[in-house]
Design a protein around this motif. Structure first.
Motif, PDB file in Angstrom:
ATOM      1  N   MET A  82       0.851  -1.188   0.000  1.00  0.00           N
ATOM      2  CA  MET A  82       0.000   0.000   0.000  1.00  0.00           C
ATOM      3  C   MET A  82       0.882   1.231   0.000  1.00  0.00           C
ATOM      4  O   MET A  82       1.628   1.472   0.965  1.00  0.00           O
ATOM      5  CB  MET A  82      -0.923  -0.005   1.221  1.00  0.00           C
ATOM      6  N   ASN A  83       0.810   1.997  -1.065  1.00  0.00           N
ATOM      7  CA  ASN A  83       1.587   3.223  -1.211  1.00  0.00           C
ATOM      8  C   ASN A  83       0.666   4.425  -1.266  1.00  0.00           C
ATOM      9  O   ASN A  83      -0.537   4.289  -1.505  1.00  0.00           O
ATOM     10  CB  ASN A  83       2.431   3.157  -2.481  1.00  0.00           C
ATOM     11  N   SER A  84       1.240   5.589  -1.058  1.00  0.00           N
ATOM     12  CA  SER A  84       0.469   6.850  -1.112  1.00  0.00           C
ATOM     13  C   SER A  84      -0.789   6.741  -0.269  1.00  0.00           C
ATOM     14  O   SER A  84      -1.895   7.085  -0.724  1.00  0.00           O
ATOM     15  CB  SER A  84       0.110   7.180  -2.569  1.00  0.00           C
ATOM     16  N   LEU A  85      -0.628   6.282   0.941  1.00  0.00           N
ATOM     17  CA  LEU A  85      -1.784   6.055   1.807  1.00  0.00           C
ATOM     18  C   LEU A  85      -2.492   7.357   2.160  1.00  0.00           C
ATOM     19  O   LEU A  85      -1.859   8.418   2.299  1.00  0.00           O
ATOM     20  CB  LEU A  85      -1.354   5.328   3.072  1.00  0.00           C
ATOM     21  N   LYS A  86      -3.804   7.248   2.298  1.00  0.00           N
ATOM     22  CA  LYS A  86      -4.653   8.393   2.611  1.00  0.00           C
ATOM     23  C   LYS A  86      -5.408   8.106   3.919  1.00  0.00           C
ATOM     24  O   LYS A  86      -5.628   6.929   4.266  1.00  0.00           O
ATOM     25  CB  LYS A  86      -5.671   8.609   1.487  1.00  0.00           C
ATOM     26  N   PRO A  87      -5.844   9.143   4.622  1.00  0.00           N
ATOM     27  CA  PRO A  87      -6.615   8.906   5.846  1.00  0.00           C
ATOM     28  C   PRO A  87      -7.835   8.016   5.614  1.00  0.00           C
ATOM     29  O   PRO A  87      -8.212   7.242   6.501  1.00  0.00           O
ATOM     30  CB  PRO A  87      -7.012  10.321   6.262  1.00  0.00           C
ATOM     31  N   GLU A  88      -8.427   8.108   4.442  1.00  0.00           N
ATOM     32  CA  GLU A  88      -9.604   7.281   4.160  1.00  0.00           C
ATOM     33  C   GLU A  88      -9.277   5.809   3.958  1.00  0.00           C
ATOM     34  O   GLU A  88     -10.185   4.978   3.831  1.00  0.00           O
ATOM     35  CB  GLU A  88     -10.371   7.814   2.936  1.00  0.00           C
ATOM     36  N   ASP A  89      -8.001   5.457   3.937  1.00  0.00           N
ATOM     37  CA  ASP A  89      -7.604   4.051   3.899  1.00  0.00           C
ATOM     38  C   ASP A  89      -7.618   3.419   5.287  1.00  0.00           C
ATOM     39  O   ASP A  89      -7.425   2.207   5.421  1.00  0.00           O
ATOM     40  CB  ASP A  89      -6.199   3.904   3.301  1.00  0.00           C
ATOM     41  N   THR A  90      -7.835   4.231   6.314  1.00  0.00           N
ATOM     42  CA  THR A  90      -7.866   3.718   7.673  1.00  0.00           C
ATOM     43  C   THR A  90      -8.997   2.707   7.843  1.00  0.00           C
ATOM     44  O   THR A  90     -10.155   2.994   7.542  1.00  0.00           O
ATOM     45  CB  THR A  90      -8.050   4.874   8.675  1.00  0.00           C
ATOM     46  N   ALA A  91      -8.653   1.515   8.315  1.00  0.00           N
ATOM     47  CA  ALA A  91      -9.628   0.435   8.471  1.00  0.00           C
ATOM     48  C   ALA A  91      -8.933  -0.788   9.050  1.00  0.00           C
ATOM     49  O   ALA A  91      -7.696  -0.816   9.160  1.00  0.00           O
ATOM     50  CB  ALA A  91     -10.258   0.073   7.125  1.00  0.00           C
ATOM     51  N   VAL A  92      -9.732  -1.782   9.410  1.00  0.00           N
ATOM     52  CA  VAL A  92      -9.188  -3.108   9.694  1.00  0.00           C
ATOM     53  C   VAL A  92      -9.164  -3.878   8.379  1.00  0.00           C
ATOM     54  O   VAL A  92     -10.173  -3.926   7.675  1.00  0.00           O
ATOM     55  CB  VAL A  92     -10.027  -3.860  10.743  1.00  0.00           C
ATOM     56  N   TYR A  93      -8.016  -4.427   8.058  1.00  0.00           N
ATOM     57  CA  TYR A  93      -7.842  -5.161   6.813  1.00  0.00           C
ATOM     58  C   TYR A  93      -7.854  -6.656   7.103  1.00  0.00           C
ATOM     59  O   TYR A  93      -7.151  -7.132   8.000  1.00  0.00           O
ATOM     60  CB  TYR A  93      -6.531  -4.762   6.145  1.00  0.00           C
ATOM     61  N   TYR A  94      -8.640  -7.390   6.298  1.00  0.00           N
ATOM     62  CA  TYR A  94      -8.807  -8.826   6.483  1.00  0.00           C
ATOM     63  C   TYR A  94      -8.371  -9.575   5.238  1.00  0.00           C
ATOM     64  O   TYR A  94      -8.729  -9.189   4.121  1.00  0.00           O
ATOM     65  CB  TYR A  94     -10.263  -9.174   6.764  1.00  0.00           C
ATOM     66  N   CYS A  95      -7.661 -10.651   5.441  1.00  0.00           N
ATOM     67  CA  CYS A  95      -7.323 -11.559   4.360  1.00  0.00           C
ATOM     68  C   CYS A  95      -8.450 -12.583   4.216  1.00  0.00           C
ATOM     69  O   CYS A  95      -9.001 -13.041   5.225  1.00  0.00           O
ATOM     70  CB  CYS A  95      -6.003 -12.264   4.690  1.00  0.00           C
ATOM     71  N   ASN A  96      -8.770 -12.928   2.987  1.00  0.00           N
ATOM     72  CA  ASN A  96      -9.872 -13.853   2.728  1.00  0.00           C
ATOM     73  C   ASN A  96      -9.500 -14.774   1.575  1.00  0.00           C
ATOM     74  O   ASN A  96      -8.898 -14.322   0.592  1.00  0.00           O
ATOM     75  CB  ASN A  96     -11.129 -13.068   2.384  1.00  0.00           C
ATOM     76  N   ALA A  97      -9.834 -16.030   1.688  1.00  0.00           N
ATOM     77  CA  ALA A  97      -9.488 -17.002   0.653  1.00  0.00           C
ATOM     78  C   ALA A  97     -10.649 -17.942   0.398  1.00  0.00           C
ATOM     79  O   ALA A  97     -11.385 -18.302   1.325  1.00  0.00           O
ATOM     80  CB  ALA A  97      -8.255 -17.799   1.075  1.00  0.00           C
ATOM     81  N   GLY A  98     -10.797 -18.333  -0.854  1.00  0.00           N
ATOM     82  CA  GLY A  98     -11.899 -19.216  -1.185  1.00  0.00           C
ATOM     83  C   GLY A  98     -11.646 -20.038  -2.420  1.00  0.00           C
ATOM     84  O   GLY A  98     -10.637 -19.867  -3.108  1.00  0.00           O
TER      85      GLY A  98
END
Length: 122
Positions: A82-98
């Motif tokens: 993740m580059n050039s991060l912005k305040p709106e990128d603030t969140a909990v990030y989850y990995c998901n596989a299927g």
């Protein structure tokens, strides 16, 4: 039992970079598709990026050109740069596989990681 373990979150200033990792205790090739979702407080969970077994990638419009999803088969790990991060990128990030053909906001894989917090300060 498949387990996905995320790491790499943290606090960064706007414009900075972070790399998230998702280590699978089962080869990523066992899954047709792996992706990263994020959820901010009070907002719905959204797909950020995904990568298929064939290597095809998909990105949300909001992160195109800034985020890159990739995988290291030898390490059974998927990354989100993740580059050039912005305040709106603030969140909990989850990995998901299927085992499905693709992921979306509405269609997710069966396996989830525990989540990692990303906070971008202005």
């Amino acid at each position: 039992q498949v387990q996905l373990v995320e790491s790499g979150g943290g606090l960064v200033q706007a414009g900075g970079s972070l790399r998230l990792s998702c280590a699978a205790l089962k080869s990523p090739f066992s899954f047709n598709v792996i992706g990263w979702y994020r959820q901010a407080p009070g907002k719905q969970r959204n797909l950020v990026a995904s990568i298929s077994r064939s290597g095809n990638t998909n990105y949300a419009d909001s992160v195109k050109g800034r985020f890159t999803i990739s995988r290291d088969n030898a390490k059974n790990t998927v990354y989100l740069q993740m580059n050039s991060l912005k305040p709106e990128d603030t969140a909990v990030y989850y990995c998901n596989a299927g085992t499905g053909l693709q992921l979306s906001d509405e269609v997710t894989g069966y396996y989830w990681g525990q989540g990692t917090q990303v906070t971008v300060s202005s």
